[in-house]
Design a protein around this motif. Structure first.
Motif, PDB file in Angstrom:
ATOM      1  N   GLY A 356       0.796  -1.225   0.000  1.00 34.73           N
ATOM      2  CA  GLY A 356       0.000   0.000   0.000  1.00 34.73           C
ATOM      3  C   GLY A 356       0.825   1.269   0.000  1.00 34.73           C
ATOM      4  N   GLU A 357       2.154   1.141  -0.132  1.00 32.46           N
ATOM      5  CA  GLU A 357       3.045   2.309  -0.069  1.00 32.46           C
ATOM      6  C   GLU A 357       3.307   2.857  -1.471  1.00 32.46           C
ATOM      7  N   GLY A 358       2.323   3.570  -2.014  1.00 35.37           N
ATOM      8  CA  GLY A 358       2.436   4.085  -3.370  1.00 35.37           C
ATOM      9  C   GLY A 358       3.620   5.006  -3.572  1.00 35.37           C
ATOM     10  N   ALA A 359       3.877   5.900  -2.604  1.00 33.33           N
ATOM     11  CA  ALA A 359       4.983   6.855  -2.748  1.00 33.33           C
ATOM     12  C   ALA A 359       6.329   6.135  -2.748  1.00 33.33           C
ATOM     13  N   LEU A 360       6.484   5.130  -1.883  1.00 35.04           N
ATOM     14  CA  LEU A 360       7.725   4.350  -1.842  1.00 35.04           C
ATOM     15  C   LEU A 360       7.942   3.625  -3.165  1.00 35.04           C
ATOM     16  N   LEU A 361       6.891   2.958  -3.657  1.00 36.25           N
ATOM     17  CA  LEU A 361       6.995   2.216  -4.908  1.00 36.25           C
ATOM     18  C   LEU A 361       7.284   3.162  -6.073  1.00 36.25           C
ATOM     19  N   LEU A 362       6.672   4.344  -6.055  1.00 36.99           N
ATOM     20  CA  LEU A 362       6.921   5.348  -7.087  1.00 36.99           C
ATOM     21  C   LEU A 362       8.403   5.702  -7.133  1.00 36.99           C
ATOM     22  N   ASN A 363       8.997   5.951  -5.968  1.00 34.12           N
ATOM     23  CA  ASN A 363      10.406   6.332  -5.927  1.00 34.12           C
ATOM     24  C   ASN A 363      11.323   5.186  -6.328  1.00 34.12           C
ATOM     25  N   MET A 364      10.911   3.956  -6.041  1.00 31.31           N
ATOM     26  CA  MET A 364      11.695   2.800  -6.487  1.00 31.31           C
ATOM     27  C   MET A 364      11.685   2.710  -8.010  1.00 31.31           C
ATOM     28  N   ALA A 365      10.510   2.933  -8.617  1.00 38.46           N
ATOM     29  CA  ALA A 365      10.407   2.902 -10.078  1.00 38.46           C
ATOM     30  C   ALA A 365      11.253   4.013 -10.698  1.00 38.46           C
ATOM     31  N   VAL A 366      11.244   5.189 -10.078  1.00 42.70           N
ATOM     32  CA  VAL A 366      12.021   6.322 -10.596  1.00 42.70           C
ATOM     33  C   VAL A 366      13.515   6.022 -10.541  1.00 42.70           C
ATOM     34  N   PHE A 367      13.973   5.350  -9.483  1.00 40.41           N
ATOM     35  CA  PHE A 367      15.393   4.991  -9.396  1.00 40.41           C
ATOM     36  C   PHE A 367      15.799   4.110 -10.584  1.00 40.41           C
ATOM     37  N   GLY A 368      15.001   3.062 -10.852  1.00 36.34           N
ATOM     38  CA  GLY A 368      15.306   2.188 -11.973  1.00 36.34           C
ATOM     39  C   GLY A 368      15.303   2.941 -13.283  1.00 36.34           C
ATOM     40  N   ALA A 369      14.318   3.832 -13.455  1.00 29.95           N
ATOM     41  CA  ALA A 369      14.221   4.607 -14.689  1.00 29.95           C
ATOM     42  C   ALA A 369      15.436   5.505 -14.878  1.00 29.95           C
ATOM     43  N   ALA A 370      15.773   6.281 -13.849  1.00 29.05           N
ATOM     44  CA  ALA A 370      16.875   7.238 -13.967  1.00 29.05           C
ATOM     45  C   ALA A 370      18.197   6.523 -14.252  1.00 29.05           C
ATOM     46  N   LEU A 371      18.414   5.385 -13.603  1.00 32.25           N
ATOM     47  CA  LEU A 371      19.640   4.620 -13.859  1.00 32.25           C
ATOM     48  C   LEU A 371      19.686   4.138 -15.304  1.00 32.25           C
ATOM     49  N   SER A 372      18.534   3.689 -15.831  1.00 34.91           N
ATOM     50  CA  SER A 372      18.503   3.236 -17.231  1.00 34.91           C
ATOM     51  C   SER A 372      18.757   4.391 -18.188  1.00 34.91           C
ATOM     52  N   TYR A 373      18.299   5.601 -17.839  1.00 34.15           N
ATOM     53  CA  TYR A 373      18.530   6.755 -18.713  1.00 34.15           C
ATOM     54  C   TYR A 373      20.019   7.070 -18.808  1.00 34.15           C
ATOM     55  N   VAL A 374      20.705   6.982 -17.681  1.00 33.20           N
ATOM     56  CA  VAL A 374      22.156   7.213 -17.687  1.00 33.20           C
ATOM     57  C   VAL A 374      22.831   6.259 -18.672  1.00 33.20           C
ATOM     58  N   LEU A 375      22.488   4.980 -18.564  1.00 32.59           N
ATOM     59  CA  LEU A 375      23.135   3.962 -19.387  1.00 32.59           C
ATOM     60  C   LEU A 375      22.748   4.088 -20.866  1.00 32.59           C
ATOM     61  N   MET A 376      21.484   4.442 -21.150  1.00 36.12           N
ATOM     62  CA  MET A 376      21.063   4.581 -22.547  1.00 36.12           C
ATOM     63  C   MET A 376      21.711   5.782 -23.221  1.00 36.12           C
ATOM     64  N   MET A 377      21.850   6.886 -22.486  1.00 35.88           N
ATOM     65  CA  MET A 377      22.480   8.056 -23.088  1.00 35.88           C
ATOM     66  C   MET A 377      23.984   7.845 -23.271  1.00 35.88           C
ATOM     67  N   VAL A 378      24.617   7.126 -22.367  1.00 34.52           N
ATOM     68  CA  VAL A 378      26.015   6.746 -22.577  1.00 34.52           C
ATOM     69  C   VAL A 378      26.123   5.891 -23.844  1.00 34.52           C
ATOM     70  N   SER A 379      25.136   4.992 -24.033  1.00 34.77           N
ATOM     71  CA  SER A 379      25.137   4.122 -25.215  1.00 34.77           C
ATOM     72  C   SER A 379      25.055   4.936 -26.501  1.00 34.77           C
ATOM     73  N   HIS A 380      24.188   5.948 -26.519  1.00 32.24           N
ATOM     74  CA  HIS A 380      24.066   6.783 -27.717  1.00 32.24           C
ATOM     75  C   HIS A 380      25.383   7.481 -28.020  1.00 32.24           C
ATOM     76  N   ILE A 381      25.999   8.036 -26.993  1.00 31.53           N
ATOM     77  CA  ILE A 381      27.256   8.764 -27.184  1.00 31.53           C
ATOM     78  C   ILE A 381      28.362   7.817 -27.661  1.00 31.53           C
ATOM     79  N   VAL A 382      28.452   6.641 -27.041  1.00 27.88           N
ATOM     80  CA  VAL A 382      29.482   5.664 -27.424  1.00 27.88           C
ATOM     81  C   VAL A 382      29.301   5.228 -28.875  1.00 27.88           C
ATOM     82  N   LEU A 383      28.064   4.945 -29.287  1.00 24.33           N
ATOM     83  CA  LEU A 383      27.828   4.501 -30.660  1.00 24.33           C
ATOM     84  C   LEU A 383      28.098   5.609 -31.674  1.00 24.33           C
ATOM     85  N   ARG A 384      27.795   6.854 -31.308  1.00 25.63           N
ATOM     86  CA  ARG A 384      28.109   7.972 -32.217  1.00 25.63           C
ATOM     87  C   ARG A 384      29.622   8.097 -32.416  1.00 25.63           C
TER      88      ARG A 384
END
Length: 467
Positions: A356-384
């Motif tokens: 029932g902890e919506g705010a906690l779960l929201l922040n957990m999802a955001v952590f996973g998302a933000a970490l994936s964004y770091v890695l995906m943008m590094v991927s774009h730069i490396v491939l370029r």
């Protein structure tokens, strides 16, 4: 070192998705559907961290990051159209470890986000008094059972249902916007008393640090749009339609974000909205439109819940098919849907929703998302840099400068999740490290060389050797 093995054609035939099921309009609908629940609930908790000014500044920065991210992903998805999405891009750019790390971060985001949304759905159902429900777990169970079931029927049917529900949710935001104008008062935007924090004022009641603390909540306005490329293998002409779909979705979400943030806060007041589980409805409590928006708001939550189930199943399918995770998870049914990839995260998400902890779960999802964004943008730069001649039907305006900006903001966002909720970020970090340990100790020696994502990487290696 990772080891790959060639599997039989029968192995791949048992792991096929239905091709040609979506055009760019359906993909744009999918992108909006992933995100639209964030307009109805979740973003408003950022008012408690930064006030209206802090959340507004954070939202502008985050919107810029997402626009840059989407433009970068449009290029990557046109060059590497496979069901793995961000994992596929990172696998090509950063090798097996980087690919699995990116896929894991995305999987954490998509497995947990529906659990958070389920708690919001429960709050809406209870506030409406539907079916006499006073305990949300019945709602969570029904939502998972119904919508996982629809996905098991087939992707074409699921995407069409999602498109209709998303259209209803967008109509709801228009109804809300028109109704909120009657109660809008500029003074409501800044009715949180200033604290004694550095830089505190009426506009920034929690000072400069409040802007940073509000970033994870601003992300909720756009969270999961990066999942559009996960539909690449089920799309007609993916090199053309995936970029068009994700960019169109982003433009719609920029408009809905601005409408929601300004009008909900201005109509309901920053103080009241900062703790509301149902902010759009409470902002209209003095008008007759509140009940209408409440019902339609439920549609918005359902749209994101429904579509993110699709996203987690395709990410898990791709990682399993390539051998990174247990291979049984990627076996598809006679209707070309990955059964266990839909069911297993659904069971885990349902159990998480019981907290029932919506705010906690929201922040957990955001952590996973933000970490994936770091890695995906590094991927774009490396491939370029490393593969400048790789065929790219769509090219990111601004190139690495654009994705470099997204990378910087994403790093700030990852750190911000620890600032807002250390427990949520730490729990996700532990889960992430457990996945990486599984890969390091077991699955990296059992990768499937002829899976699409591994073939993309092998092609790159072969071209490099020829060069």
């Amino acid at each position: 070192m990772s080891k790959t093995h060639v599997e039989s054609q029968d192995y791949l035939r048992k792991r096929e998705l239905k091709t040609g099921s979506a055009g760019w309009v359906l993909l744009a609908g999918l992108g909006v559907s992933y995100v639209i629940s964030g307009d109805y609930s979740g973003w408003n908790f950022g008012l408690a961290e930064g006030g209206f000014g802090g959340l507004a500044i954070a939202t502008v920065v985050v919107a810029g990051m997402y626009l840059a991210l989407v433009l970068g992903m449009a290029e990557l998805s046109s060059a590497l159209p496979a069901a793995g999405g961000g994992y596929t891009f990172a696998r090509r750019a950063l090798g097996p470890w980087g690919g699995f790390a990116t896929g894991t971060a995305i999987l954490i985001e998509y497995a947990i986000a529906p659990a958070a949304i389920a708690t919001f759905i429960g709050a809406y159902v209870e506030s409406l008094g539907l079916f006499g429900i006073t305990d949300g777990w019945w709602v969570y169970l029904a939502a998972y059972a119904l919508f996982v079931g629809i996905h098991l029927v087939g992707v074409g049917e699921a995407l069409k249902v999602m498109f209709v529900v998303t259209a209803v949710a967008l109509v709801g935001l228009v109804v809300f916007g028109v109704a909120a104008l009657a109660d809008f008062d500029v003074a409501n935007l800044t009715n949180i008393p200033p604290s004694d924090a550095a830089g505190a004022s009426e506009l920034l009641p929690f000072g400069y640090l409040g802007v940073w603390a509000a970033i994870p909540f601003a992300i909720w306005f756009f969270l999961a749009i990066e999942g559009v490329p996960l539909a690449a293998e089920e799309t007609k002409d993916p090199q053309r339609n995936v970029p068009r779909g994700i960019i169109a979705a982003m433009l719609v979400l920029l408009a809905t974000c601005a409408l929601t943030l300004v009008l909900a806060t201005g109509a309901g007041g920053a103080q009241a909205m900062s703790a509301s589980g149902n902010p759009l409805v409470e902002a209209l409590s003095s008008t007759g439109a509140a009940s209408v928006v409440n019902y339609i708001g439920l549609a918005g939550l359902v749209a994101s819940f429904f579509s993110i189930i699709y996203a987690y199943s395709r990410q898990l399918f791709a990682l399993s098919r390539a051998g990174y995770l247990p291979r049984a998870l990627s076996v598809t049914s006679s209707r070309k849907t990955p059964t266990l990839a839909l069911v297993v995260p659904g069971v885990i998400g349902f159990l998480l929703s019981l907290t029932g902890e919506g705010a906690l779960l929201l922040n957990m999802a955001v952590f996973g998302a933000a970490l994936s964004y770091v890695l995906m943008m590094v991927s774009h730069i490396v491939l370029r840099v490393r593969e400048p001649d790789m065929p790219r039907p769509y090219r990111t305006p601004g190139g690495v400068a654009t994705t470099g900006f997204a990378l910087v903001v994403a790093v700030i966002a990852v750190i911000g999740t620890f600032l807002v909720d250390t427990r949520a970020a730490a729990l996700c970090l532990v889960a992430f490290l457990a996945f990486m340990a599984y890969f390091g100790l077991y699955s990296r020696r059992r990768l499937v060389a002829n899976s699409p994502d591994e073939e993309f990487a092998a092609l790159a290696e072969a071209e490099k050797d020829l060069g």
